[in-house]
Write a protein that holds these residues in place. Structure first.
Motif, mmCIF file in Angstrom:
data_model
loop_
_atom_site.group_PDB
_atom_site.id
_atom_site.type_symbol
_atom_site.label_atom_id
_atom_site.label_comp_id
_atom_site.label_asym_id
_atom_site.label_seq_id
_atom_site.Cartn_x
_atom_site.Cartn_y
_atom_site.Cartn_z
ATOM 1 N N GLU A 1 22.907 41.128 33.296
ATOM 2 C CA GLU A 1 22.773 42.572 33.151
ATOM 3 C C GLU A 1 24.051 43.166 32.567
ATOM 4 O O GLU A 1 25.159 42.758 32.937
ATOM 5 C CB GLU A 1 22.493 43.204 34.517
ATOM 6 N N PHE A 2 23.915 44.134 31.673
ATOM 7 C CA PHE A 2 25.064 44.808 31.079
ATOM 8 C C PHE A 2 25.935 45.393 32.186
ATOM 9 O O PHE A 2 25.435 46.028 33.104
ATOM 10 C CB PHE A 2 24.580 45.909 30.125
ATOM 11 N N ASN A 3 27.236 45.159 32.120
ATOM 12 C CA ASN A 3 28.222 45.640 33.093
ATOM 13 C C ASN A 3 28.022 45.046 34.481
ATOM 14 O O ASN A 3 28.492 45.613 35.467
ATOM 15 C CB ASN A 3 28.222 47.171 33.183
ATOM 16 N N ALA A 4 27.377 43.891 34.584
ATOM 17 C CA ALA A 4 27.157 43.271 35.892
ATOM 18 C C ALA A 4 28.461 42.945 36.598
ATOM 19 O O ALA A 4 28.504 42.863 37.820
ATOM 20 C CB ALA A 4 26.314 42.004 35.730
ATOM 21 N N ASP A 5 29.531 42.784 35.820
ATOM 22 C CA ASP A 5 30.826 42.480 36.426
ATOM 23 C C ASP A 5 31.523 43.722 36.989
ATOM 24 O O ASP A 5 32.636 43.642 37.491
ATOM 25 C CB ASP A 5 31.739 41.780 35.419
ATOM 26 N N MET A 6 30.861 44.851 36.942
ATOM 27 C CA MET A 6 31.458 46.099 37.425
ATOM 28 C C MET A 6 31.150 46.367 38.895
ATOM 29 O O MET A 6 31.611 47.354 39.451
ATOM 30 C CB MET A 6 30.968 47.279 36.578
ATOM 31 N N TRP A 7 30.358 45.516 39.527
ATOM 32 C CA TRP A 7 29.983 45.700 40.935
ATOM 33 C C TRP A 7 30.393 44.477 41.729
ATOM 34 O O TRP A 7 30.382 43.360 41.237
ATOM 35 C CB TRP A 7 28.464 45.889 41.071
ATOM 36 N N ALA A 8 30.709 44.710 42.993
ATOM 37 C CA ALA A 8 31.003 43.597 43.888
ATOM 38 C C ALA A 8 29.707 42.858 44.208
ATOM 39 O O ALA A 8 28.662 43.470 44.371
ATOM 40 C CB ALA A 8 31.636 44.122 45.170
ATOM 41 N N LYS A 9 29.814 41.547 44.258
ATOM 42 C CA LYS A 9 28.656 40.725 44.622
ATOM 43 C C LYS A 9 28.622 40.581 46.144
ATOM 44 O O LYS A 9 29.656 40.672 46.812
ATOM 45 C CB LYS A 9 28.781 39.354 43.974
ATOM 46 N N PRO A 10 27.456 40.338 46.704
ATOM 47 C CA PRO A 10 27.342 40.216 48.157
ATOM 48 C C PRO A 10 28.253 39.151 48.767
ATOM 49 O O PRO A 10 28.705 39.287 49.892
ATOM 50 C CB PRO A 10 25.868 39.864 48.382
ATOM 51 N N ASP A 11 28.541 38.090 47.995
ATOM 52 C CA ASP A 11 29.372 37.009 48.538
ATOM 53 C C ASP A 11 30.870 37.226 48.327
ATOM 54 O O ASP A 11 31.675 36.390 48.715
ATOM 55 C CB ASP A 11 28.946 35.669 47.947
ATOM 56 N N GLU A 12 31.277 38.346 47.732
ATOM 57 C CA GLU A 12 32.690 38.641 47.531
ATOM 58 C C GLU A 12 33.227 39.425 48.729
ATOM 59 O O GLU A 12 32.683 40.460 49.088
ATOM 60 C CB GLU A 12 32.904 39.459 46.256
ATOM 61 N N SER A 13 34.297 38.928 49.296
ATOM 62 C CA SER A 13 34.882 39.602 50.464
ATOM 63 C C SER A 13 35.763 40.762 50.014
ATOM 64 O O SER A 13 36.236 40.817 48.872
ATOM 65 C CB SER A 13 35.725 38.621 51.270
ATOM 66 N N ARG A 14 35.973 41.672 50.929
ATOM 67 C CA ARG A 14 36.886 42.788 50.672
ATOM 68 C C ARG A 14 38.270 42.245 50.307
ATOM 69 O O ARG A 14 38.915 42.734 49.387
ATOM 70 C CB ARG A 14 36.967 43.681 51.898
ATOM 71 N N GLU A 15 38.708 41.237 51.026
ATOM 72 C CA GLU A 15 40.031 40.658 50.783
ATOM 73 C C GLU A 15 40.136 40.081 49.370
ATOM 74 O O GLU A 15 41.153 40.251 48.702
ATOM 75 C CB GLU A 15 40.341 39.575 51.822
ATOM 76 N N SER A 16 39.081 39.389 48.910
ATOM 77 C CA SER A 16 39.136 38.812 47.563
ATOM 78 C C SER A 16 39.163 39.901 46.496
ATOM 79 O O SER A 16 39.854 39.760 45.483
ATOM 80 C CB SER A 16 37.972 37.849 47.329
ATOM 81 N N LEU A 17 38.447 40.987 46.733
ATOM 82 C CA LEU A 17 38.451 42.096 45.773
ATOM 83 C C LEU A 17 39.806 42.796 45.747
ATOM 84 O O LEU A 17 40.306 43.158 44.674
ATOM 85 C CB LEU A 17 37.337 43.082 46.103
ATOM 86 N N ILE A 18 40.409 42.980 46.893
ATOM 87 C CA ILE A 18 41.731 43.606 46.947
ATOM 88 C C ILE A 18 42.772 42.707 46.285
ATOM 89 O O ILE A 18 43.636 43.183 45.545
ATOM 90 C CB ILE A 18 42.111 43.958 48.400
ATOM 91 N N THR A 19 42.671 41.402 46.511
ATOM 92 C CA THR A 19 43.583 40.455 45.861
ATOM 93 C C THR A 19 43.439 40.525 44.346
ATOM 94 O O THR A 19 44.437 40.565 43.617
ATOM 95 C CB THR A 19 43.315 39.017 46.369
#
Length: 76
Positions: free
Chosen positions: A6-24
């Protein structure tokens, strides 16, 4: 395939991504951005591959203004 994504699919957090990994990731991108800004002059030309045509060549100044506008628009 890439065509199935999907276009811009990388713009949303995936269910398996932790808050910590996104902050890192956010902090790593911020550090990379800061290093780029410190190393280059505002008139340095770079390429933004997903910007079309002549627009893909942009100065660091243009990119920073664009990022400020996008941050304002989305994080207001």
């Amino acid at each position: 395939t890439a065509d199935d994504v999907e276009f811009n699919a990388d713009m949303w957090a995936k269910p398996d991504e932790s808050r910590e990994s996104l902050i890192t990731l956010y902090r790593r991108v911020g550090a990379h951005s800061s290093a780029t800004i410190e190393a280059l002059t505002l008139d340095t030309i770079g390429r933004v591959p997903w910007w079309t045509g002549d627009r893909s060549a942009a100065s660091l100044h243009e990119i920073l203004v664009h990022l400020i506008a996008e941050t304002h628009r989305h994080a207001g």
